[in-house]
Design a protein around this motif. Sequence first.
Motif, short mmCIF file in Angstrom:
data_model
loop_
_atom_site.label_atom_id
_atom_site.label_comp_id
_atom_site.label_asym_id
_atom_site.label_seq_id
_atom_site.Cartn_x
_atom_site.Cartn_y
_atom_site.Cartn_z
N ALA A 112 0.85 -1.19 0.00
CA ALA A 112 0.00 0.00 0.00
C ALA A 112 0.89 1.24 0.00
CB ALA A 112 -0.91 0.00 1.22
N SER A 113 0.45 2.25 -0.70
CA SER A 113 1.17 3.52 -0.74
C SER A 113 1.14 4.16 0.65
CB SER A 113 0.50 4.44 -1.76
OG SER A 113 0.96 5.76 -1.62
N ALA A 114 2.19 4.85 1.01
CA ALA A 114 2.25 5.54 2.29
C ALA A 114 1.24 6.68 2.36
CB ALA A 114 3.66 6.07 2.53
N THR A 115 0.91 7.25 1.20
CA THR A 115 -0.01 8.40 1.18
C THR A 115 -1.46 8.03 0.90
OG1 THR A 115 0.53 8.78 -1.14
CG2 THR A 115 1.81 10.00 0.49
N ASP A 116 -1.69 6.87 0.26
CA ASP A 116 -3.06 6.45 -0.07
C ASP A 116 -3.12 4.92 -0.02
OD1 ASP A 116 -5.55 5.86 -1.15
OD2 ASP A 116 -5.38 7.31 -2.78
N LYS A 117 -3.74 4.39 1.01
CA LYS A 117 -3.76 2.94 1.23
C LYS A 117 -4.50 2.18 0.12
CE LYS A 117 -1.54 3.32 5.04
NZ LYS A 117 -0.12 3.19 4.99
N ARG A 118 -5.27 2.86 -0.70
CA ARG A 118 -5.97 2.20 -1.81
C ARG A 118 -5.04 1.94 -2.99
NH1 ARG A 118 -10.18 6.76 -2.79
NH2 ARG A 118 -8.20 7.81 -2.46
N VAL A 119 -3.94 2.68 -3.04
CA VAL A 119 -2.99 2.58 -4.14
C VAL A 119 -1.95 1.52 -3.83
CG1 VAL A 119 -1.23 3.85 -5.44
CG2 VAL A 119 -3.36 4.99 -4.79
N ARG A 120 -1.70 0.64 -4.79
CA ARG A 120 -0.69 -0.42 -4.64
C ARG A 120 0.58 -0.02 -5.38
NH1 ARG A 120 -1.87 -2.36 -0.44
NH2 ARG A 120 -4.02 -2.99 -0.22
N CYS A 121 1.71 -0.11 -4.66
CA CYS A 121 3.02 0.19 -5.24
C CYS A 121 3.77 -1.12 -5.46
CB CYS A 121 3.82 1.09 -4.31
SG CYS A 121 3.03 2.69 -4.04
N LEU A 122 4.53 -1.17 -6.54
CA LEU A 122 5.23 -2.39 -6.93
C LEU A 122 6.72 -2.26 -6.65
CD1 LEU A 122 3.54 -2.78 -10.43
CD2 LEU A 122 2.76 -3.69 -8.23
N HIS A 123 7.27 -3.33 -6.08
CA HIS A 123 8.70 -3.43 -5.80
C HIS A 123 9.13 -4.85 -6.12
CE1 HIS A 123 8.89 0.40 -3.60
NE2 HIS A 123 7.68 0.08 -3.17
N LEU A 124 10.39 -5.01 -6.47
CA LEU A 124 10.93 -6.35 -6.68
C LEU A 124 11.36 -6.92 -5.34
CD1 LEU A 124 13.13 -5.77 -9.86
CD2 LEU A 124 10.80 -6.68 -9.73
N SER A 125 11.10 -8.19 -5.13
CA SER A 125 11.60 -8.89 -3.96
C SER A 125 13.10 -9.12 -4.16
CB SER A 125 10.89 -10.24 -3.82
OG SER A 125 11.26 -11.09 -4.91
#
Length: 156
Positions: A85-98
Amino acid sequence: MNSSLSIDVFETLHDLLHLFRARMRKSMESVHPELTFNEVRVLVHTGRQPGITQKDMVEHSHADKAQMARTLALLQEKGWLLRTASATDKRVRCLHLSAQGQALYARLRSTREALAAELLQDCPAELQARLLELLQQARDSARRNGRAHDGEPADA
């Protein structure tokens, strides 16, 4: 030939991208035999832009939202991708590589760089830099003109 120069530019770009993608598909087997081309696109773009949102990934890839959601879920299941979840908007999903995804991305990046260098080996670095500059200028101009045609201000 009766075609215009501007059409020839796009036809040549298309041909070059087709060559790159075809060779990349062939090379993917050596990186990881189960990877699909769409998965590679998502992994590479996420590796280049950590924290990109799902929405931005859909816009970048021009994929269907549902198709992108399935691809992201599959990459997450395989342990290569994290969705937070985005730090600023919990509805927004942010993508990161494991960590596994970062290792895979490093191999993909290396393969892509070697392939790009091979395809452009007869083009000196200075010319490649100038070509990149011209293509970026053309892209930016097309974006500005596209917004103007869509009724948005050209400098938005």
